[in-house]
Write an enzyme that holds these catalytic residues in place. Sequence first.
Site, PDB file in Angstrom:
ATOM      1  N   LYS A 144      35.525  31.370  51.482  1.00  0.00           N
ATOM      2  CA  LYS A 144      35.354  29.963  51.849  1.00  0.00           C
ATOM      3  C   LYS A 144      36.406  29.552  52.883  1.00  0.00           C
ATOM      4  CE  LYS A 144      33.852  28.759  47.172  1.00  0.00           C
ATOM      5  NZ  LYS A 144      32.411  28.833  47.070  1.00  0.00           N
ATOM      6  N   HIS A 196      33.589  24.012  37.822  1.00  0.00           N
ATOM      7  CA  HIS A 196      32.611  25.052  38.170  1.00  0.00           C
ATOM      8  C   HIS A 196      32.516  25.973  36.947  1.00  0.00           C
ATOM      9  CE1 HIS A 196      31.279  28.773  40.211  1.00  0.00           C
ATOM     10  NE2 HIS A 196      30.923  28.035  41.234  1.00  0.00           N
ATOM     11  N   CYS A 236      26.409  25.739  40.245  1.00  0.00           N
ATOM     12  CA  CYS A 236      27.213  26.373  39.188  1.00  0.00           C
ATOM     13  C   CYS A 236      28.063  25.339  38.461  1.00  0.00           C
ATOM     14  CB  CYS A 236      28.085  27.498  39.734  1.00  0.00           C
ATOM     15  SG  CYS A 236      27.137  28.867  40.359  1.00  0.00           S
ATOM     16  N   ASP A 259      42.163  25.685  40.165  1.00  0.00           N
ATOM     17  CA  ASP A 259      41.074  26.419  40.812  1.00  0.00           C
ATOM     18  C   ASP A 259      40.980  25.858  42.231  1.00  0.00           C
ATOM     19  OD1 ASP A 259      38.616  26.997  41.941  1.00  0.00           O
ATOM     20  OD2 ASP A 259      37.434  26.431  40.187  1.00  0.00           O
ATOM     21  N   GLN A 317      37.540  25.460  46.415  1.00  0.00           N
ATOM     22  CA  GLN A 317      37.035  24.498  47.405  1.00  0.00           C
ATOM     23  C   GLN A 317      38.148  23.858  48.199  1.00  0.00           C
ATOM     24  OE1 GLN A 317      34.105  23.891  48.536  1.00  0.00           O
ATOM     25  NE2 GLN A 317      33.123  25.232  47.069  1.00  0.00           N
TER      26      GLN A 317
END
Lengths: 417, 150
Positions: free
Chosen positions: A237, A134, A375, A211, A214
Amino acid sequence: MTTNVQPIVSDEAYDVEAIRKQFPILKEQIRGKKLVYLDNAATCHKPQVVIDAISNFYSHDYSNVHRGVHTLSERATKKYEDARKKVQQFINAESSDEIVFLRGTTEAINLVAQTFGKANIGEGDEVLITAMEHHSNIVPWQMLCKESGAVLKVAPINEKGELIFDQFEALISDRTKLVSVVHMSNALGTVNPVKKIIDLAHAKNIPVMLDGAQAIPHLAVDVQELDCDFYAFSGHKLYAPSGIGALYVKREILEKMPPWQGGGDMIRTVTFEKSEYNSIPYRFEAGTPNIVDTVALGTALDFVSEIGIEAIAKHEQALLDYATEKALKIEGMRLIGTAEDKGAILSFVLDKVHPHDIGTMLDHCGIAVRAGHHCAMPVMDFFEVPATARASFAMYNTFEEIDILMDGIENLIEVFG
Amino acid sequence: MFEDLRDLYQEVIFDHNRNPRNFREMEDSNRKVEGFNPLCGDRMTLFLKVEGGIIQDASFQGSGCAISTASASLMTEIVKGMTEKEADEQFEILHKITTSEDEVENLEELGKLAVLAGVREYPARVKCATLPWHTLSAAIENKEASVSTE
């Protein structure tokens, strides 16, 4: 007209209707149709308990934290710090001191780049990322590289959207000072072999940042088992409010990291000559924090844990399998991202219909999907598409909603024919 | 299923999307401008042949959604034969069509471009309709060949 695929019952004990009842927004009508919300990878909706937690906290407990001796301040501080313990337990960190509250994943990666990065990554050194990142795991490193003269290395992906591990390994050099990779790709759904990546990097004494934006709502994350050095995620999220997230950093690294922003709460003593900084994690939380959303993040973690992240993952995987099977039967529909290990994201393009037209037309069926580059413009370039449409699933989605999505797609293919 | 979308996706738009007019590279163009909408990744290249202040020919290439493709296709048809000033005035008309609160019926005198009036209900899609026109504007403003990427 829908192809005949039988829904797979994900788990008899998993009561999706009972879960749906806890999300008030799912009762909304969109353009006269029942809302089918499939844009969960962008952000997901909030259960009533999280919405109530915000209101209740303001109504009964609100005050500033770490400051005053009065009852409300103590109560607010306790709830705020309880949320830190909940994050610690949720990702199985060794200690709650290793959890820093921030606005979200993007701010967390920027913090690591600007503190750990500036202190440890210099001219000619290398930061290694992957081609599926991302923008938030690309741009902070580009900024650091520009300032420090370091070099950003990018490990390639294959046509399924999987990391090419041999090439990733080959890109690790004596100058690699940090590996920063996405745990689960937002544009493709790919789940990276993070344990393998971490073991490989650690064998060469290179720290690893993940990261987790998600991954966190879809996978059980155990930072001790993974042995990652940094893990960042966003609350929004994960059924928590927007504007709050957390960064995990291994204690020995966090203790050595220079502070980021200066201000109140991050100091122990201040004179005009010099200031002595507070201990971790407070050293990285300057100013009055996002108290209420942090408390609500704690509530969201309780909510998710009660249902069970494993049960949620199983349900979402069943939804993905069902959607994938149906999608493959639709002529002119191409999936972008077909990794073997994949989370609940269905990114696709249609031969004759641009993703933006897909997005607008599906909206008219009450279906919310994302249309755009997610993104992740380098990912779009790799697959030679300007954009994709993306359906992404959460704990409250149903097989029926996937039927509605696929009917909508088949209809719009016909209309555009 | 999509009946109520007909205001946005009128038959004329489908027609121009399926068979865009003037969709070709122009070898003897004297203006060439790239238009890019970073929000959605749409890209288009506009070619103009301007002689004596008159747009003798206009064509485009690129990939975009139905709205931007139809808008570009209509635009190249409309501005052919116009002076640069007249073409600029058409952009103002389009701007009015896509953002005005006036009834669409009152805009009929504005000609072919009225088919794009549906986007006003979809604020996120207004840029799709205006991308080709912004590109045209750039081509008109940069009167020298300097706008060419070649």
